[in-house]
Structure formats: structure tokens, C-alpha cells
Design a protein around this motif. Sequence first.
Motif, short mmCIF file in Angstrom:
data_model
loop_
_atom_site.label_atom_id
_atom_site.label_comp_id
_atom_site.label_asym_id
_atom_site.label_seq_id
_atom_site.Cartn_x
_atom_site.Cartn_y
_atom_site.Cartn_z
N TRP A 84 0.74 -1.23 0.05
CA TRP A 84 0.03 -0.05 -0.12
C TRP A 84 0.77 1.34 -0.03
O TRP A 84 0.63 2.17 -0.43
CB TRP A 84 -0.98 0.00 1.37
CG TRP A 84 -1.76 1.14 1.13
CD1 TRP A 84 -3.03 1.51 0.61
CD2 TRP A 84 -1.73 2.37 2.19
NE1 TRP A 84 -3.50 2.48 0.61
CE2 TRP A 84 -2.73 3.29 1.73
CE3 TRP A 84 -0.81 2.67 2.98
CZ2 TRP A 84 -2.93 4.40 2.44
CZ3 TRP A 84 -1.04 3.89 3.85
CH2 TRP A 84 -2.17 4.64 3.39
N ARG A 85 1.91 1.46 0.62
CA ARG A 85 2.90 2.49 0.87
C ARG A 85 3.34 2.65 -0.46
O ARG A 85 3.09 4.01 -0.94
CB ARG A 85 3.85 2.23 1.95
CG ARG A 85 3.76 2.54 3.36
CD ARG A 85 3.16 3.81 3.73
NE ARG A 85 4.61 4.55 3.63
CZ ARG A 85 4.40 5.77 3.34
NH1 ARG A 85 3.35 6.45 2.79
NH2 ARG A 85 5.72 6.62 3.55
N GLN A 86 3.73 1.71 -1.30
CA GLN A 86 4.26 2.07 -2.42
C GLN A 86 3.01 2.60 -3.51
O GLN A 86 3.54 3.57 -4.17
CB GLN A 86 4.87 1.08 -3.05
CG GLN A 86 6.20 0.26 -2.64
CD GLN A 86 5.87 -0.75 -1.42
OE1 GLN A 86 5.33 -0.52 -0.51
NE2 GLN A 86 6.30 -1.97 -2.06
N GLU A 87 1.99 2.08 -3.34
CA GLU A 87 0.83 2.61 -4.01
C GLU A 87 0.54 4.19 -3.54
O GLU A 87 0.55 4.94 -4.80
CB GLU A 87 -0.36 1.75 -3.89
CG GLU A 87 -0.37 0.37 -4.18
CD GLU A 87 -0.42 0.21 -5.66
OE1 GLU A 87 -1.12 1.20 -6.49
OE2 GLU A 87 0.13 -0.71 -6.23
N ILE A 88 0.90 4.70 -2.61
CA ILE A 88 0.47 6.00 -2.18
C ILE A 88 1.76 6.87 -2.65
O ILE A 88 1.41 7.84 -3.18
CB ILE A 88 0.49 5.90 -0.81
CG1 ILE A 88 -0.91 5.43 -0.22
CG2 ILE A 88 0.79 7.60 -0.31
CD1 ILE A 88 -1.98 6.13 -0.50
N GLU A 89 2.98 6.25 -2.95
CA GLU A 89 4.15 6.81 -3.43
C GLU A 89 4.01 7.12 -4.83
O GLU A 89 3.92 8.21 -5.53
CB GLU A 89 5.32 5.97 -3.10
CG GLU A 89 5.81 6.52 -1.58
CD GLU A 89 6.82 5.47 -1.27
OE1 GLU A 89 7.19 4.74 -1.77
OE2 GLU A 89 6.73 5.21 0.05
N ALA A 90 3.31 5.97 -5.61
CA ALA A 90 3.02 6.13 -7.02
C ALA A 90 1.92 7.07 -7.32
O ALA A 90 1.99 8.05 -8.18
CB ALA A 90 2.58 4.78 -7.52
#
Lengths: 467, 467, 467
Positions: A205-211
Amino acid sequence: MHLNPDRFFDSDPEIRSLARELYGSVKNLPIISPHGHVEAKILAEDLPFPNPTAMFILPDHYIYRLLYSQGIALESLGIATFDGTPVETDHRKIWQIFADNYYLFAGTPTSLWLTHELIEVFGVNEKLNSKNAMAIYDHLQNQLQKPEFRPRALYERFNIEVLTSTDGAADSLEYHRQLRESGWKGRVIPCFRPDALVNITESGWRQEIEALSRAVGFEVNTYQKFIEAIENRREFFKSMDAVSTDQGIESAYAHRLSLKDAEAIFQRALIGRADAEDNRQFTANMIMEMARMSVVDGLVMQIHIGSKRNHHQRNYRRFGLNTGADIPITSEFTVNLQELLNEYGDDPRLTLVVFTLDETTYARELAPLAGYYPAMKLGAAWWFHDSIQGMIRFREMVTETAGFYNTVGFTDDTRSFPSIPARHDLCRRVDANFLAGLTVRHIIERDEAQVLIKALAYDLAKKTYKL
Amino acid sequence: MHLNPDRFFDSDPEIRSLARELYGSVKNLPIISPHGHVEAKILAEDLPFPNPTAMFILPDHYIYRLLYSQGIALESLGIATFDGTPVETDHRKIWQIFADNYYLFAGTPTSLWLTHELIEVFGVNEKLNSKNAMAIYDHLQNQLQKPEFRPRALYERFNIEVLTSTDGAADSLEYHRQLRESGWKGRVIPCFRPDALVNITESGWRQEIEALSRAVGFEVNTYQKFIEAIENRREFFKSMDAVSTDQGIESAYAHRLSLKDAEAIFQRALIGRADAEDNRQFTANMIMEMARMSVVDGLVMQIHIGSKRNHHQRNYRRFGLNTGADIPITSEFTVNLQELLNEYGDDPRLTLVVFTLDETTYARELAPLAGYYPAMKLGAAWWFHDSIQGMIRFREMVTETAGFYNTVGFTDDTRSFPSIPARHDLCRRVDANFLAGLTVRHIIERDEAQVLIKALAYDLAKKTYKL
Amino acid sequence: MHLNPDRFFDSDPEIRSLARELYGSVKNLPIISPHGHVEAKILAEDLPFPNPTAMFILPDHYIYRLLYSQGIALESLGIATFDGTPVETDHRKIWQIFADNYYLFAGTPTSLWLTHELIEVFGVNEKLNSKNAMAIYDHLQNQLQKPEFRPRALYERFNIEVLTSTDGAADSLEYHRQLRESGWKGRVIPCFRPDALVNITESGWRQEIEALSRAVGFEVNTYQKFIEAIENRREFFKSMDAVSTDQGIESAYAHRLSLKDAEAIFQRALIGRADAEDNRQFTANMIMEMARMSVVDGLVMQIHIGSKRNHHQRNYRRFGLNTGADIPITSEFTVNLQELLNEYGDDPRLTLVVFTLDETTYARELAPLAGYYPAMKLGAAWWFHDSIQGMIRFREMVTETAGFYNTVGFTDDTRSFPSIPARHDLCRRVDANFLAGLTVRHIIERDEAQVLIKALAYDLAKKTYKL
């Protein structure tokens, strides 16, 4: 091997003959595919499909899950792994296994789609078996090299009017852009699917937020910025011709959180401390928010309810998402959707299309709800129920309460490009047969059946999705 | 009165004629009965059945529960009591009541089985009614005295290849031993059913533990010894030709307890202090343990889910177990079986056959699970669903997702010996008709139907149960 | 436009011809309507129906809910409001909207009932559409002025033997009295429905208690007086020819409270402090009490389970109760009814008729319960399931376990007086067709079918409701 022109029709001569006539009136209508998983990349690049195994087996968990259920290792079928486990790479060997076990598919829609594809699309005239496996493989391989078997050529041959892909919220839609700029006349449009951003307890999820932050150009570090970013991306998708959104959610529970509560959960998620109840509440809130946004921007809202994803956790770690291990659970709509429908269910700006994997909700909850709330429509029999009996049960359990006009036509939802015409053809046949059955029993009249078959095959999808 | 050769087939001429052909190809195949409740004692002793009432009515709650539902006291039907309440002992009187009310069974499978039995097995040629009741009773009584109506003669006439009884874990299997030693060629095998040892809150549980202790020759006073004793008894059953186990459980919830927790519950049970939650957890743990043991010893694991036993508690105290007062409840498999399937579901040494009383789980949960996990197979439409429509619903809701090869053929589950051929015949007819229906609609091909009818009637049971 | 004499029958010639024969034997039997919502006032006053809109559309939420689902405002259909919102009062305009959208009803039972009514009752010979809307309106208006279209004349023409209204516990039954005293031979009887007194958290509950107090002539200020008042009113209803009671309840949960607990809840309710759990417990207790009273006074007890009332709360505030916004929810009977069935289920003085909106309970719970407990019978496919497929599913899922004789015939439950013969005719046709289907497959015999069609059309209702 040939395709019987009366396939899937009732054997009763009265029904069969009318079904044939009704089907005949729509069999050549263009295909509208308002929801599916064929990637725009395939059509943007328009490269030849590499080989039969890569075209038919590897993308299609309908096929390999059933082989797996009979003890055939996914590794031996070439399904890619994330943990370094070696898998079969000889595509001919995989095809041979498939052919050896083709009898397992008897009675499944997969066998009907494959038969259609092999005969109609690829001109195969023998039923696949152990002996002819390599000959058919070679024939298919040969076809796939020809220009008329490239993706765009097939798209045109399939008579597709609109093809909808499913795309993550942060996706650049680069291939859609390429397609648009290519001058090719096919219409391949994206659908906005924010699931990876909504599942706050997923490891990625964190990477998705960064994307997402990169995609919108500002840091998404508060709930309000998150909402702003979602709205921003919806606008972008809309500018790229999207007409709809989609959410795949375990439960239909919809409930608006206070800003304060939503923010608190979002902050916990950012530091990896959100729990299952946080996830449940955040998801419920996002269903409300997606409805609110659809009222504003006019994107049709789709929700797919009731799949417990990645049931086999060891296989999930090895093979990842969407490999046939998503198993349905009991769903509930009457109570879960009440807040949403009370707030938006009579708003003429909203179209909410609901899909279920729990057929018990058709007659009990979904048809009564769709037969009342103006905004709500029923998506077609879906996934495991995208089948002859599944479609019949859908029509039989929905029609008497909600009529035909609160349904939205057929959704193929496929990952297998060559299955698109087979799937739509099957649905048109089943609908024609269903209408013929009503007509010969004088439940509807012949002229109604003639209008309805066109509505089910084409008009309702076009109207619902504003295409 | 006669048995129409086309009974249970569709009236459509195309379907009927193909159904007749398919059925014809299997009607004389031997019967494999992999699960049921006919006692080995009957065949070991091979005594004449005492009279028609004792043969047809007294062992069969399918019959007397429906009579009871119309206000006929169980006592007047001669159902034995535990509390000293007197019951009718005149078997002719009971038969007369049965005949007077025979019309109540119209439309039920019981009436179809009885008709088959009376005509085919006993040569009755009139439909039972108030007037001919005594004449038919006399005819049957006369037949039952003949050598060709003794249990072993009937077993042979019924063309049974394997008959499986259901036996408590501490059972001596004395009658199975007698049968084996008798030199008779019939194959009557036990099935290991440990329910009485698993239900730790049942009043008789302590006695069951004592019986188990005697059977294994050591005192079962710890959980570890309990597990050892179960393993020991499974070995014994296996040595007596058992190929399977069975558990009848309210919920499919499977969960492994720590040794410490399991021991604590077991100790509470020994002093009569286990509560409902203890029972739930202990049962969940025993499902896991039974799967683990099946992986080791190869016994096929069966679970029958979803019956609330002894719903009418006053009648339970008076008439005891298995008197028709077991009522189904909602069941759940996707979540409940996840731990078990994650641990053992892809183990090639395990075969797990799942039966349900909740048909809503066929398409939603069971077919998707069985169409994925290699170890899991679906048991036939069971108990209240062992009926024409029940079987049709099973096939219609299961086949498109799980295919035919993740099902296991027919299980009669009967307590009524003479009903065995009637039940298998009915199932073969329904399956033949189902396959004929698929064939005439070109969903399967004729040659597939010919293979499948044999699989459903014989091959799948033989293969699944390793017979 | 005409009514095909073979409508709703299977197209298979064997089934159709037998269905025609079976239907023919009952089509002229009198109608017994043991439960519905046509008001006695209509027949007591015997005034002409004011106009087609007031007759067909305004009382019938089956009609306007479907129009509403397609975005047509309820206000524009003339549905009366409680909050002062103006509504359309031009009945011709409303009729035109209805005609413009008549195509939406294709495939629903509403369209079949309306067709029957327009042709058979009113001699309309064209299908309603935008163009002929006003001409048909005028024709109907003209008919309604004639003496032969007054309520009592229609009652006689419809060949109704008994018509049951549904009446609040405090109702004076003034119109029933008028009818009785009028000398008219029609039999219009009340049914005792205490829901408004049982729902202790409804806003109007205090007024209901006051109305009850006035009706019984003493102040209902304790639980014991409440019970006494209910008993008193049941006696009054019985003296006015009532044969039954009815309760519409969300859940089937039945549980007797101690007198002390019941009194405490009642006192909290009187001061407006009862909460949802109080309501749940009080309702559960009242189900037990109603059963107890039925054992004493012999009124047949009906319970209708599983509707979540007034789902759209804004519309509820505006339009009130019973305007199509009641949506079914999952129901449960096996556990919920256990206490009641254990206490009264084998009492020969009780008849308990159970209706459900959750079809999943037919085969799983209701048929097994009704096929065991002598007091319990199954009400017909109800409300959203009062339809061709709904009735077929009911028979298919119930019959094999409970037989036909644990069901009670047809209940029209209608609010639309002219729909009564249409609804009974449809049910008789579906039952005839179902029995014909069983007969041609040799599941029942022809003579059984002939007896059963009469039982389903007439005898069972008459017997169950002691008419």
C-alpha cells in the motif's frame, strides 16, 4: 468438430426455432465490452501473440485452476513465480499437458469458449486431445504469425465497438495514449480501479501511495490530500475517455466516516499500524466517497462484491494475485448498501452497477433494490457465474422483480483476448433462448422479445455506460 | 402398477431418447456404496427380515418423519422409546397407518424408492392404499420368509460390489470379521466415524472414552493418548478393509489448537466442565487432526456439514438420535476450511470429500474450492437433497465451475437396505438425463456423455475411495 | 391482444396438454383468499372505483416502485405525501406516464396480472401504450361507472368464496360489521395483525397502546394488561369471523421472556426508553405468546418473515409505509424457531403458517421443519416471489422434503382488488404445469395429479384456515 448453429438452445422445437431467430437478429451486432482485463498494451503494441500457450493458457486462471484441482502443479503449467521456484518454460510441453487433460473441462463454459475460439477464430477442425496436441499447436503457431491474427486485426474481426481495460489509479495510461495517437480507429478505454489504494493493510500500500503522489505531483500524506488525489486521477482517467470506475471489494458495507476518523485511520495506515477493522471502515468510507465523486464527475460506478482473495496463501506468495485462488463468500446488500442508497440512490447523476458472486442475493436483495432505487442497476452474472446455468439463474431470479431494464447487458470481464467474441456469443445465445422460453409460454410477446434481445445484447450496455 | 422405463427422464423426445440410451449403458453396472448406514450385522447374520414394517418403516426416518408431520404420533408407528412410553407393537396396524397415509409421499423421493422396491424387489403390482394394505403386507411377509429375500441373497441380486457401513471408533467390527471369515464373497467394509469421541459436551462422552480405552488397551486420560488412540483405531479399521473416515459436524470450522490448549480442553471435558466453545474449538482441531492422519494412513476423509441434530428435544429424550429431527442450518466453507486447505489442500496423499445440506454453498463456495484445491472433492447431493431436483440443482450449480471430475459419484447414505438399488437407479437416471440435456444443447458431445455417465455411475466412486 | 389459453404452460406438447387438462379442472373453482390487504371498506361501501389510476396504480407498489426505479418521481405518479410535498393530481397524466413506461414491466408478474385484468375484467383488447393510453383510460373510466364494476359485483364475478382483510389489533372492524349486517352474501373476514403493538420502538407505538386501551375499555399500562388486551381483541376478532392472525416480522427469533423481564421492557417502552434489543426480545416473546394464544383460541397463526421495512428513510418520511421500499434480508428459521417448535410444534391445536422472503430457506430449513413438526405448514411463495419462477422454485425446493400436504395453497396478499382473480389464475396455471411436469416424468401418477391440483387450488387453503 464444428459449431452447431443451435448450440445452447433448448431442444424443444418451438423454443429452439424462436431462439434461433432472436439470436440471428443480434449475432452480428458490435461487441461492447464495458469491463474486462485485456491490457491496452496488447493493442497498442499490436505484436503477434508469441505462441498458443501464451495466448490461451498462461493468462487464463479459468483454465489452469481446473488443471491444478486435478493435481497438476502450476509450475508444470508455466505459471510465473515470485519466489524463484523454477517453472516449465517449454510451451509445447505445457500445451501437451493441457491437451491430455482437456476432457476435464467437459460441461464448463471454458470448454465452450475454447471450442468457439479454436474453430471460429483459428480454423481448427478437430477436438483437442493427446494425439493431435502438437499438430494443433503448430497450426495455431502458424496462424499467430499471420498479420490477420495480430491483436488489432482480431479486434476488428471480432467486431468490437468498445473495449474497456481495468487500470490502477496511478497508471499513466501510456498505452491508451499511444492508441489514441496512433490513428487506429479501435476504441480502447480505461476504467479507474483504486483497489490498491483502498486496501490500507496490503503490504504494497505504501508504494501505491507513493506512485499516486508521483502521478498527481504532490505528496499524499493526509486523508484530504488522498481524496484530492483520487479526484484528480478520476479527472485524468475521464480525460483519457474513461466512463467508469470499478472496485472489487469483499463486503458491500458502505459507511461514511467523519473526516477526523478517516484521517486518523489514514495516518495509522501510513505508519503501518492500520488493522483489519481500520481497513473495513476505510473501505466502507471509500465506497461512499466513490459514489459522491461519481455524482460529481459522472463516471459510472461499478462494485464487484464477495470474493475472498488469495485463499491459498502459500500459492499467493509463490504465484501472486489473480491465479484462480479467489473464492466467493456470502454477501449482503440490503443492510450494507442502505447508507449509500439513502444518500445517493435516487440521484439521477449516479449509475451504480452492482456485481455479486453470491447468487442467493439476486432474488432476495439485488432485484428488490434495483427494482426500487433509480441509481442502482444489476451487473451481469459474473465470474464463476458467467456460464449458461449462471446466466439462466440470473435472469430467472432477477427479471420478475427488477424487469430487464434494471440490468445492464453482458460484461465479459475476461483476461483472454480471443475469448471475447466467444463469451459474448454465448451470452447472446442464452439470452435469446431465455426470451424464446418466455415467449412460447406467453409471458412476453414476440415483439417484446425482439426489442429485448437487442437491449440485452447491445443497447443496455451502451446506455448504461454512456458510450 | 409398473415402473415406466422412461421414468424421471425429460419428456422432450430428443432428451428422453438419449437419456434412455445413456442410462441403458450403466443400469447394470455394479453398485458401489461408499457411505451408508446399513449395519454389517444384517449381512453377517443373514437372518430373514422379520416383517414388512420392520424392514421398511422402523429404520427409515424419511418415512416416519413425514407421517409425524401430519399429526401421526411416532408411538403409533412403533418407534422405540427410551423413556418407557409404550409404543404400538402390532406391525400390521402400523402398516395399515402407513398405507392409509401413503398419498402424503406424492412428489417425494421416498415414494419413488418405495415404488421401485415394492415392484422390483418384491413383485408387488398394486399401489399401496388403505384397502390393499393387509394383502400387500401378507405378500411381503411371505416373500421375506423365502431364502432369496435374505440379506445376502438380496445383496447379490442388487449387484452390490462394495457396501460401506458406518461404525463408531471403538467398535469391535465383530460383524465385519464374521463376514470376512464366513467365506461369503460380498464386500462389506467399515467406515471410521469418531463423532461420539469428538463431541466432548455430549452426555455419553465419558463412556465413549472408556470404550475407546478398552478398545486400545490403555487408559485415554490425556489429549496425546486420545490422539494416539484415534490413530490406533484408524489402523485397526484399515486392517479391517476400511478405506474412509466420516465426520458429521454442525460447522466446517477447522483450526489447529496448540497441544497445550487441546490438552486443557480435554482435561476439562474429562471432569465434565467443557463448554460449548470448548466443543467448537476441540471439533475444529479434530478436523485438522483427521486430515493430518489421512495424509499419513491414506484413509479418504469425508465430512458431512450443517445438520443441527435433535432439534425437537422432548422427542430426542424419548426417541433418541436419528429419528428425523435433524434440521439443516446455514453453512460456510470458504473461511471455515481455509486453514485446513492451506495446510493439506494440495497434498496428493489427501482426499477430502465434502457434503453439505446448504445448497447455497454449491456454486458460491464448494465448486470454486473443489475446482481449485487438488485434495478436495464434492460429495453427492445429500440427505434431504438426495432427490431428483436436489441432484439437478447439484449438477447445475457445481458442474460449470468444478467440472464433473471433482465430484465423486453417488452416495446413498441409507439406513434402509432394500432402498439401495432404488436410490442408485434413480441417481443413474437423473445423471443420464442431465447429460442428455447437455448433449442435445451441444454443451457436451455425445462421446463425452457416454464416458461421463459411466464415470458418475461407477468409475468416480471407485477411484475416489480407492476401491 | 388476447389471453392465450395455454399461457404459462410448458411448450412441450405432453406437458402442455396435461397442464391444460389439470388447469381446466380447477379454473372455475371458487377463490379462497386467506390473506391480503384489500380493505373491507371497499366492499362495505360498494362505491364505484373513482378512476383507472386510483384503481390500478395508486394502491399498488408493485407498479410504482418499478417506475420509480427508472427515475420516475413518485410525486409525478400521485403517491400521497405526508410532508406536504405536492403530487400530481391529474389522474389522466399519471395514466399516460404509466402507459409510456408499460414496456418496463415485460417479464414481471405485474404485467401478467394487468393483462389479465384489462382483458378479462375490463374487456380491453389492445396492449397499453403511449398512443392508446387515453382511449383505454376512457374505456376503463366508462366501465367503472357501470353497476357490474362495483366492488360487490366484481367480488361475485370473481367467484370469491372468502376474502380476508388484514386489520390492526385495535380496529373496530366497523366495515366487517356493516358487511355482515348488510345481508350481502359475500364472506369478508378480518385477520388479527398486532404488529403496531409489538414494535415498541416505532414512533406511533404509544398511540397504538392508547387505541388498544380504548378498544378494550381498560388502561393498558402493564405487560399483563397488554397480554390480556391482546387476548381480548383476538376474542373480538374471532367473534367477527376471523380465523387467523398475522405477524410481519424482520426475524423469526422466538423466545419467551420471564414475566418480570417482559414487564420491565414494557415499562421502558411506555416511557419511550426501549431500545433495539428490547424490541427484539419483546417481539421474540410476542411470537411465543401469539402461539400460546392460538393454542387456546384456535386462530391460525401466520408469520411473514424477513422484510427490512422502509429501507429508503427519506421516502419513508415523505410517503410513509408500504410504498415499495421494503427490502428482504437473510432469514433463519432452524435456530430461531426452535423454542417455539419445541413448545408448541407438536400441539394438535396449533397451525403455524410460515412465509419467507428468503428462498434459500425453502430447502434448507423450512421444508425440513414443516416435514417434521405437525403444527407447522409452509405459506406460498410470497411477495417478490409471487411469480411464475418464484412459484416453481418454491415447489421444486419444498416438495421433495415436505410433500404437498405441508403447504397451504395460494395466498394473493394483494392490495389491488382487481388483481385477485389474475393472481389465483396464474398460480393455478403454474401448479397445473408443475404437476403435469411431474406426471410426464412418472414422478407422480395421473390420478395423483388430479387430486393434487384441486388440493393446491382450493382444498388446502380451506382446510388449513378452517374455512
